[in-house]
Design a protein around this motif. Structure first.
Motif, mmCIF file in Angstrom:
data_model
loop_
_atom_site.group_PDB
_atom_site.id
_atom_site.type_symbol
_atom_site.label_atom_id
_atom_site.label_comp_id
_atom_site.label_asym_id
_atom_site.label_seq_id
_atom_site.Cartn_x
_atom_site.Cartn_y
_atom_site.Cartn_z
ATOM 1 N N GLN A 1 29.527 43.066 37.221
ATOM 2 C CA GLN A 1 28.239 43.754 37.150
ATOM 3 C C GLN A 1 27.059 42.797 37.219
ATOM 4 O O GLN A 1 25.914 43.241 37.314
ATOM 5 C CB GLN A 1 28.163 44.563 35.849
ATOM 6 N N TYR A 2 27.318 41.515 37.165
ATOM 7 C CA TYR A 2 26.238 40.543 37.248
ATOM 8 C C TYR A 2 26.786 39.252 37.846
ATOM 9 O O TYR A 2 28.004 39.062 37.951
ATOM 10 C CB TYR A 2 25.629 40.281 35.872
ATOM 11 N N LEU A 3 25.906 38.365 38.253
ATOM 12 C CA LEU A 3 26.287 37.131 38.908
ATOM 13 C C LEU A 3 27.188 36.294 37.999
ATOM 14 O O LEU A 3 26.850 36.031 36.847
ATOM 15 C CB LEU A 3 25.036 36.325 39.282
ATOM 16 N N GLY A 4 28.339 35.888 38.508
ATOM 17 C CA GLY A 4 29.291 35.112 37.726
ATOM 18 C C GLY A 4 30.374 35.944 37.080
ATOM 19 O O GLY A 4 31.469 35.447 36.796
ATOM 20 N N HIS A 5 30.077 37.209 36.847
ATOM 21 C CA HIS A 5 31.060 38.096 36.215
ATOM 22 C C HIS A 5 32.216 38.402 37.158
ATOM 23 O O HIS A 5 33.362 38.562 36.737
ATOM 24 C CB HIS A 5 30.379 39.390 35.770
ATOM 25 N N THR A 6 31.914 38.467 38.464
ATOM 26 C CA THR A 6 32.942 38.792 39.450
ATOM 27 C C THR A 6 34.043 37.739 39.474
ATOM 28 O O THR A 6 35.233 38.065 39.493
ATOM 29 C CB THR A 6 32.320 38.935 40.841
ATOM 30 N N ALA A 7 33.649 36.455 39.493
ATOM 31 C CA ALA A 7 34.641 35.381 39.519
ATOM 32 C C ALA A 7 35.549 35.448 38.301
ATOM 33 O O ALA A 7 36.769 35.271 38.391
ATOM 34 C CB ALA A 7 33.940 34.025 39.581
ATOM 35 N N GLU A 8 34.955 35.735 37.157
ATOM 36 C CA GLU A 8 35.734 35.847 35.918
ATOM 37 C C GLU A 8 36.693 37.035 35.979
ATOM 38 O O GLU A 8 37.868 36.937 35.611
ATOM 39 C CB GLU A 8 34.781 36.001 34.732
ATOM 40 N N LYS A 9 36.185 38.144 36.470
ATOM 41 C CA LYS A 9 36.980 39.370 36.543
ATOM 42 C C LYS A 9 38.140 39.210 37.521
ATOM 43 O O LYS A 9 39.283 39.584 37.229
ATOM 44 C CB LYS A 9 36.079 40.533 36.966
ATOM 45 N N ALA A 10 37.866 38.629 38.701
ATOM 46 C CA ALA A 10 38.908 38.430 39.694
ATOM 47 C C ALA A 10 39.964 37.451 39.192
ATOM 48 O O ALA A 10 41.162 37.621 39.469
ATOM 49 C CB ALA A 10 38.296 37.914 40.993
ATOM 50 N N SER A 11 39.544 36.446 38.445
ATOM 51 C CA SER A 11 40.487 35.473 37.900
ATOM 52 C C SER A 11 41.444 36.118 36.910
ATOM 53 O O SER A 11 42.647 35.833 36.908
ATOM 54 C CB SER A 11 39.732 34.327 37.220
ATOM 55 N N VAL A 12 40.926 37.003 36.074
ATOM 56 C CA VAL A 12 41.760 37.703 35.097
ATOM 57 C C VAL A 12 42.787 38.582 35.800
ATOM 58 O O VAL A 12 43.959 38.644 35.418
ATOM 59 C CB VAL A 12 40.882 38.544 34.142
ATOM 60 N N VAL A 13 42.346 39.279 36.869
ATOM 61 C CA VAL A 13 43.255 40.140 37.628
ATOM 62 C C VAL A 13 44.376 39.321 38.250
ATOM 63 O O VAL A 13 45.557 39.690 38.181
ATOM 64 C CB VAL A 13 42.480 40.917 38.726
ATOM 65 N N CYS A 14 44.026 38.210 38.867
ATOM 66 C CA CYS A 14 45.036 37.364 39.519
ATOM 67 C C CYS A 14 45.983 36.748 38.494
ATOM 68 O O CYS A 14 47.182 36.612 38.751
ATOM 69 C CB CYS A 14 44.357 36.273 40.330
#
Length: 223
Positions: free
Chosen positions: A33-46
């Motif tokens: 939902q904000y800059l930087g959150h996507t990388a964190e979220k995708a990392s958790v999924v992977c």
């Protein structure tokens, strides 16, 4: 989705993957939902999918155009490329979607396409295969469909245009569910139905369900 799930089990059985678990995700599961959150979220999924298969359905949604969504989607793609390389020996990533859109998706990062070693194209089911799927639905439901009614349904499936609204097995499922709804409407308010009447789909049910399908086709996307 079914093929991807079976493929994960096959790789686990061969010892290629340590676990073989199947993780199905979409854009909403990867984009923050904000800059930087996507990388964190995708990392958790992977990380959760490591040891098995990460399946991204309608993956092209990550690279769709849009002032706000595009930057976040691109961040998810760039993060995914790195994670695929970091976990190349313990994670299989499978992406799925319409061919034209997927071509644009694979072009969204210079090193993306080279990380997908295989491409499988699934042709649409033909009329005979669609009717076989319809028969499968009726058998599973214990329904009785008279030959003339089955033939009428087959003609409808054969005449369907193979455009973007065509959904293969889902199209057949929608038809069958409309048949059940038409039958329920016909039996509602009448005398108490026998077990055979509850299981039997008659010509009126077929006509009613096809009339609904024809009406819906005038309003694409209407639910």
């Amino acid at each position: 989705t079914t093929v991807a799930r079976i493929y994960g089990k096959l790789l686990a059985a061969l010892g290629v993957l340590p676990k073989g678990q199947f993780s199905e995700v979409a854009r909403r599961d990867l984009v923050g939902q904000y800059l930087g959150h996507t990388a964190e979220k995708a990392s958790v999924v992977c990380q959760g999918a490591t040891g098995g298969v990460l399946f991204i359905d309608e993956a092209y949604a990550l690279s769709r155009a849009g002032a706000e969504s595009d930057s976040f989607g691109q961040e998810a793609i760039d993060t995914l490329v790195k994670l695929m390389e970091d976990h190349r020996d313990e994670l299989v990533v499978i992406v799925a979607g319409y061919p034209d859109e997927m071509a644009g998706f694979l072009d969204s990062n210079p090193g993306f396409a080279s990380r997908f070693a295989r491409t499988l194209n699934f042709p649409d089911y033909d009329a005979g295969e669609l009717l076989a799927i319809f028969d499968l639905f009726t058998r599973r439901a214990g329904a009785i469909v008279e030959p003339a009614d089955r033939e009428q349904g087959g003609k409808y499936l054969k005449a369907l245009p193979r455009d973007r609204s065509f959904a293969n097995g889902r199209t057949v499922r929608n038809l069958f569910e409309r048949l059940l709804a038409a039958q329920a409407a016909r039996l509602h308010g009448g005398a108490r139905a026998t077990d055979e009447e509850l299981r039997t789909l008659v010509e009126a049910d077929v006509r009613a369900s096809l009339a609904v399908s024809s009406s819906d086709a005038q309003y694409p996307g209407y639910v």
